[in-house]
Design an enzyme around this catalytic site. Structure first.
Site, PDB file in Angstrom:
ATOM      1  N   ARG A  85       0.872  -1.243   0.141  1.00 64.93           N
ATOM      2  CA  ARG A  85       0.250  -0.280   0.013  1.00 64.93           C
ATOM      3  C   ARG A  85       0.877   0.991   0.126  1.00 64.93           C
ATOM      4  O   ARG A  85       1.810   1.170   0.965  1.00 64.93           O
ATOM      5  CB  ARG A  85      -1.045   0.126   1.693  1.00 64.93           C
ATOM      6  N   HIS A 110      -0.932  -2.724  -4.588  1.00 66.27           N
ATOM      7  CA  HIS A 110      -0.797  -3.156  -5.678  1.00 66.27           C
ATOM      8  C   HIS A 110      -0.552  -3.012  -7.006  1.00 66.27           C
ATOM      9  O   HIS A 110      -0.745  -3.054  -7.814  1.00 66.27           O
ATOM     10  CB  HIS A 110      -1.259  -4.829  -5.843  1.00 66.27           C
ATOM     11  N   HIS A 184       2.884 -13.178  -4.844  1.00 68.14           N
ATOM     12  CA  HIS A 184       1.586 -12.840  -4.619  1.00 68.14           C
ATOM     13  C   HIS A 184       1.316 -13.975  -4.292  1.00 68.14           C
ATOM     14  O   HIS A 184      -0.212 -14.616  -4.145  1.00 68.14           O
ATOM     15  CB  HIS A 184       1.035 -11.729  -5.347  1.00 68.14           C
ATOM     16  N   ASP A 256      -1.780 -10.038   8.258  1.00 66.92           N
ATOM     17  CA  ASP A 256      -1.737  -8.748   7.295  1.00 66.92           C
ATOM     18  C   ASP A 256      -1.099  -8.065   7.522  1.00 66.92           C
ATOM     19  O   ASP A 256      -1.449  -6.640   7.172  1.00 66.92           O
ATOM     20  CB  ASP A 256      -3.479  -8.250   6.400  1.00 66.92           C
ATOM     21  N   GLU A 321       4.724 -12.673   0.793  1.00 65.33           N
ATOM     22  CA  GLU A 321       5.591 -11.379  -0.180  1.00 65.33           C
ATOM     23  C   GLU A 321       7.043 -11.523   0.460  1.00 65.33           C
ATOM     24  O   GLU A 321       6.381 -10.598   1.428  1.00 65.33           O
ATOM     25  CB  GLU A 321       4.210 -10.604  -0.478  1.00 65.33           C
TER      26      GLU A 321
END
Ligand code: GLA
Length: 357
Positions: A85, A110, A184, A256, A321
């Site tokens: 982000r 992304h 990803h 996350d 990631e």
């Protein structure tokens, strides 16, 4: 094994608008098979043996292009120009403000609505001894998706006879620009994508992570993992603490977050994480040159069908990631992400596939 050069299979996967999309299949001496498509320079499948020698796909994906075109959340894709982000889609570079299109609440995620995951890359096989490889290229025009400078990006996937998948990203630019490229893939090592990843066991070589606000933008703090559900320094089942009463888990709807990977003096490439599935015996070790690891526990997967294909249920896959920290262009204390003309961006991630008896 022998010394013969590997053959790399190429087939037509479909069509994105006027452009043909191809599928490349890499195989190694132990039967491991990796498929990559030119749409999004994405991993479509990774087949590895379980403890009984059964080859199964260990990432979420589809066997036709249609669902990808209909829009899936970055399955296996190369995300860019800036992975993760950027707060409110805004940053200032050399005194000049930039505004990117936003696609995740108030933020750009992304690379925005038309990121590198939705572009058709040019590909060519790159055969070698004991390695089966494909090299993909995408040239992102100056101003595309709001970013300055023409960026020539390259992704190389190499499958070796040592059961490693080496993913290398490189890029050059004509003007200073933020760059952050990441793969990803959603892993589910069980081979059954209808099961959750909550019993998978994860180790992350990180002493701290970057806590976030309610829009998943880092607050700037590097917080120690000790004593929190974010401590994966020893192997932990993912489900063991995911439901804990913890503000950061609430904000992330689960995991996350970006982990600050331990540095090893003198080594750019170092082990970042190990993921294993006790049931199938499969494990994947992730080594990287990148400073951060976004561990995302599939919290937004919802099982809804996509383009006549079956969608994947809640927490049926997890992403590891390897990348620079989220929102780095607005966080001067984070490792820098600005690429200048004359420099070469170069990052590598190595996945090692193993089976435990
Ligand atoms: C990243 C983000 C998640 C989510 C997924 C795609 O991993 O960190 O919040 O947006 O991509 O669904």
């Amino acid at each position: 094994m022998g010394t013969a050069h590997k053959t790399i299979d190429k087939a037509r996967f479909g069509q994105s608008g006027e452009t043909a999309v191809d599928l490349y299949t890499l195989t190694n001496a132990h039967g491991i098979e990796v498929r990559i498509m030119t749409y999004g320079a994405a991993l479509v499948s990774v087949k590895t043996p379980d403890r009984d020698g059964r080859l199964q796909n260990i990432i979420l994906g589809f066997d036709s292009l249609q669902p990808y075109l209909a829009g899936v959340p970055y399955f296996g894709a190369t995300v860019g120009r800036f992975a993760n982000r950027i707060a409110k889609g805004r940053f200032v570079l050399d005194g000049k403000p930039y505004a990117l299109p936003v696609n995740d609440g108030p933020n750009s995620l992304h690379g925005g609505p038309q990121g590198f995951d939705k572009r058709v890359w040019k590909a060519e096989p790159a055969p070698g001894e004991h390695v089966s490889a494909v090299q993909l290229t995408y040239v992102s025009a100056a101003g595309e998706a709001g970013y300055p400078g023409e960026l020539s990006a390259q992704a190389v996937y190499r499958l070796t006879d040592d059961d490693q998948l080496v993913i290398e990203y490189s890029a050059t630019t004509t003007a200073p620009t933020p760059v952050n490229l990441a793969n990803h893939a959603y892993f589910n090592l069980s081979g059954d994508p209808a099961s959750t990843i909550l019993e998978h066991v994860l180790t992350i070589n990180a002493d701290s992570f970057t806590p976030v606000d309610e829009t998943l933008i880092p607050t700037g703090e590097l917080r120690l993992v000790a004593g929190t559900p974010f401590d994966f320094r020893r192997p932990q089942a993912i489900g063991s603490r995911i439901g804990a009463d913890d503000e950061q888990l609430r904000l992330g709807h689960g995991y996350d977050h970006n982990w600050v990977l331990r540095q090893v003096t003198g080594h750019r490439l170092r082990s970042a994480a190990v993921l294993s599935d006790p049931k199938s015996g499969r494990s994947v070790e992730v080594a990287t040159t990148q400073p951060g690891l976004q561990f995302y526990s599939g919290n937004f997967l919802d099982g809804k069908p996509v383009a006549q294909a079956t969608g994947f249920p809640y927490r049926a896959g997890l992403c590891l990631e390897t990348q620079h920290f989220p929102d780095s262009p607005n966080q001067p204390a984070f490792p820098g992400t600005i690429l200048h003309p004359g420099e070469r961006y170069l990052e590598m991630t190595v996945l090692t596939f193993r089976v435990q008896q």
